[in-house]
Design a protein around this motif. Sequence first.
Motif, PDB file in Angstrom:
ATOM      1  N   LYS A   1       0.592  -1.149  -0.020  1.00  0.00           N
ATOM      2  CA  LYS A   1       0.060  -0.059   0.131  1.00  0.00           C
ATOM      3  C   LYS A   1       0.888   1.184  -0.077  1.00  0.00           C
ATOM      4  N   GLU A   2       2.211   1.253   0.713  1.00  0.00           N
ATOM      5  CA  GLU A   2       2.710   2.298   0.709  1.00  0.00           C
ATOM      6  C   GLU A   2       3.326   2.527  -0.401  1.00  0.00           C
ATOM      7  N   THR A   3       3.845   1.548  -1.169  1.00  0.00           N
ATOM      8  CA  THR A   3       4.529   1.515  -2.415  1.00  0.00           C
ATOM      9  C   THR A   3       3.468   2.153  -3.246  1.00  0.00           C
ATOM     10  N   ILE A   4       2.302   1.690  -3.540  1.00  0.00           N
ATOM     11  CA  ILE A   4       1.425   2.362  -4.322  1.00  0.00           C
ATOM     12  C   ILE A   4       1.214   3.806  -4.136  1.00  0.00           C
ATOM     13  N   THR A   5       0.964   4.122  -2.716  1.00  0.00           N
ATOM     14  CA  THR A   5       0.798   5.643  -2.492  1.00  0.00           C
ATOM     15  C   THR A   5       1.984   6.178  -3.036  1.00  0.00           C
ATOM     16  N   LYS A   6       3.224   5.848  -2.918  1.00  0.00           N
ATOM     17  CA  LYS A   6       4.562   6.741  -3.467  1.00  0.00           C
ATOM     18  C   LYS A   6       4.433   6.713  -5.043  1.00  0.00           C
ATOM     19  N   LEU A   7       4.018   5.563  -5.472  1.00  0.00           N
ATOM     20  CA  LEU A   7       4.110   5.703  -6.998  1.00  0.00           C
ATOM     21  C   LEU A   7       2.854   6.695  -7.495  1.00  0.00           C
ATOM     22  N   ARG A   8       1.920   6.841  -6.595  1.00  0.00           N
ATOM     23  CA  ARG A   8       0.677   7.757  -7.097  1.00  0.00           C
ATOM     24  C   ARG A   8       1.158   9.071  -7.008  1.00  0.00           C
ATOM     25  N   GLU A   9       1.915   9.393  -5.763  1.00  0.00           N
ATOM     26  CA  GLU A   9       2.481  10.725  -5.654  1.00  0.00           C
ATOM     27  C   GLU A   9       3.714  11.196  -6.684  1.00  0.00           C
TER      28      GLU A   9
ATOM     29  N   ILE B   1       9.900   3.189 -29.240  1.00  0.00           N
ATOM     30  CA  ILE B   1      10.821   2.181 -29.359  1.00  0.00           C
ATOM     31  C   ILE B   1      11.856   3.317 -30.280  1.00  0.00           C
ATOM     32  N   ALA B   2      11.407   3.801 -31.255  1.00  0.00           N
ATOM     33  CA  ALA B   2      12.211   4.865 -32.132  1.00  0.00           C
ATOM     34  C   ALA B   2      12.901   5.687 -31.490  1.00  0.00           C
ATOM     35  N   LEU B   3      12.206   6.446 -30.342  1.00  0.00           N
ATOM     36  CA  LEU B   3      12.882   7.350 -29.556  1.00  0.00           C
ATOM     37  C   LEU B   3      13.767   6.959 -28.637  1.00  0.00           C
ATOM     38  N   LEU B   4      13.795   5.855 -28.093  1.00  0.00           N
ATOM     39  CA  LEU B   4      14.792   4.956 -27.501  1.00  0.00           C
ATOM     40  C   LEU B   4      15.899   4.803 -28.248  1.00  0.00           C
ATOM     41  N   GLU B   5      15.734   4.171 -29.426  1.00  0.00           N
ATOM     42  CA  GLU B   5      16.928   3.783 -30.459  1.00  0.00           C
ATOM     43  C   GLU B   5      17.616   5.040 -30.871  1.00  0.00           C
ATOM     44  N   GLU B   6      16.815   6.317 -30.687  1.00  0.00           N
ATOM     45  CA  GLU B   6      17.771   7.667 -30.911  1.00  0.00           C
ATOM     46  C   GLU B   6      18.501   8.010 -29.596  1.00  0.00           C
ATOM     47  N   GLY B   7      18.337   7.456 -28.577  1.00  0.00           N
ATOM     48  CA  GLY B   7      19.050   7.951 -27.338  1.00  0.00           C
ATOM     49  C   GLY B   7      18.179   8.887 -26.551  1.00  0.00           C
ATOM     50  N   ILE B   8      16.925   8.728 -26.750  1.00  0.00           N
ATOM     51  CA  ILE B   8      15.997   9.991 -26.119  1.00  0.00           C
ATOM     52  C   ILE B   8      15.151   9.146 -25.046  1.00  0.00           C
ATOM     53  N   GLU B   9      15.611   9.383 -23.817  1.00  0.00           N
ATOM     54  CA  GLU B   9      15.006   8.674 -22.611  1.00  0.00           C
ATOM     55  C   GLU B   9      13.572   8.975 -22.590  1.00  0.00           C
ATOM     56  N   VAL B  10      12.665   7.987 -22.628  1.00  0.00           N
ATOM     57  CA  VAL B  10      11.304   8.065 -22.177  1.00  0.00           C
ATOM     58  C   VAL B  10      10.806   6.582 -21.383  1.00  0.00           C
ATOM     59  N   ALA B  11       9.828   6.985 -20.603  1.00  0.00           N
ATOM     60  CA  ALA B  11       9.141   5.681 -19.970  1.00  0.00           C
ATOM     61  C   ALA B  11       7.798   5.933 -19.868  1.00  0.00           C
ATOM     62  N   PRO B  12       6.788   5.174 -19.619  1.00  0.00           N
ATOM     63  CA  PRO B  12       5.471   5.248 -19.644  1.00  0.00           C
ATOM     64  C   PRO B  12       5.312   5.395 -18.243  1.00  0.00           C
ATOM     65  N   LEU B  13       4.260   6.058 -17.893  1.00  0.00           N
ATOM     66  CA  LEU B  13       3.825   6.198 -16.620  1.00  0.00           C
ATOM     67  C   LEU B  13       2.944   5.157 -16.058  1.00  0.00           C
ATOM     68  N   PRO B  14       3.247   4.612 -14.874  1.00  0.00           N
ATOM     69  CA  PRO B  14       2.461   3.463 -14.415  1.00  0.00           C
ATOM     70  C   PRO B  14       1.045   3.643 -14.395  1.00  0.00           C
ATOM     71  N   VAL B  15       0.052   2.321 -14.659  1.00  0.00           N
ATOM     72  CA  VAL B  15      -1.284   2.776 -14.384  1.00  0.00           C
ATOM     73  C   VAL B  15      -1.411   1.903 -13.227  1.00  0.00           C
ATOM     74  N   LEU B  16      -2.126   2.458 -12.201  1.00  0.00           N
ATOM     75  CA  LEU B  16      -2.246   2.123 -10.765  1.00  0.00           C
ATOM     76  C   LEU B  16      -3.681   1.655 -10.501  1.00  0.00           C
ATOM     77  N   PRO B  17      -3.792   0.437  -9.518  1.00  0.00           N
ATOM     78  CA  PRO B  17      -5.104   0.392  -9.107  1.00  0.00           C
ATOM     79  C   PRO B  17      -5.828   1.363  -8.936  1.00  0.00           C
ATOM     80  N   ASP B  18      -7.155   1.213  -8.859  1.00  0.00           N
ATOM     81  CA  ASP B  18      -8.105   2.104  -8.391  1.00  0.00           C
ATOM     82  C   ASP B  18      -7.992   2.237  -6.957  1.00  0.00           C
ATOM     83  N   ASP B  19      -8.429   3.569  -6.560  1.00  0.00           N
ATOM     84  CA  ASP B  19      -8.554   3.869  -5.015  1.00  0.00           C
ATOM     85  C   ASP B  19      -9.465   2.724  -4.387  1.00  0.00           C
ATOM     86  N   THR B  20     -10.552   2.197  -4.988  1.00  0.00           N
ATOM     87  CA  THR B  20     -11.471   1.371  -4.456  1.00  0.00           C
ATOM     88  C   THR B  20     -10.892  -0.048  -4.251  1.00  0.00           C
ATOM     89  N   ASN B  21      -9.885  -0.412  -4.987  1.00  0.00           N
ATOM     90  CA  ASN B  21      -9.585  -1.761  -5.033  1.00  0.00           C
ATOM     91  C   ASN B  21      -8.587  -2.209  -4.036  1.00  0.00           C
TER      92      ASN B  21
END
Length: 142
Positions: free
Chosen positions: A71-79, A122-142
């Motif tokens: 729960k603390e990890t999810i809270t930190k990720l959400r923040e 993938i093309a951006l990463l291959e060009e040396g451009i750092e990108v990362a997806p934002l995580p999709v987190l569980p709903d607050d109700t789960n």
Amino acid sequence: MIHYNLTCENGHAFEGWFSSSDDYSRQVSARLITCPTCNSASVTKQLMAPSVSTARKKEARQALVMDQAQKETITKLREMVKSIRENAEDVGERFPEEARKIHYGEADQRGLIGKASREEAIALLEEGIEVAPLPVLPDDTN
């Protein structure tokens, strides 16, 4: 959370968990779901039997309940996600173009968020451009 049995175009079976059926549809459309065996993004849901509640299943579900550390990890990720969104410019579909401009010195350095297809990321990463997806987190109700 919704659990789906999935299959790729090459017949590899795997499973996925989604916050809703719309979340699944959105991720499939964006080609964000890939087969862990062959990396194919051509994925479909398989027919599944309905879930019937039993005492054994209730015990199994209780084992899935998050402990305090999770729960603390999810809270930190959400923040973290909130902070990134508050401190970055949302450029939407122009993300690949804007990221390249910054990388090649054609635009001022700044934080960006936006949308990119799997192939564009993938093309951006291959060009040396750092990108990362934002995580999709569980709903607050789960």
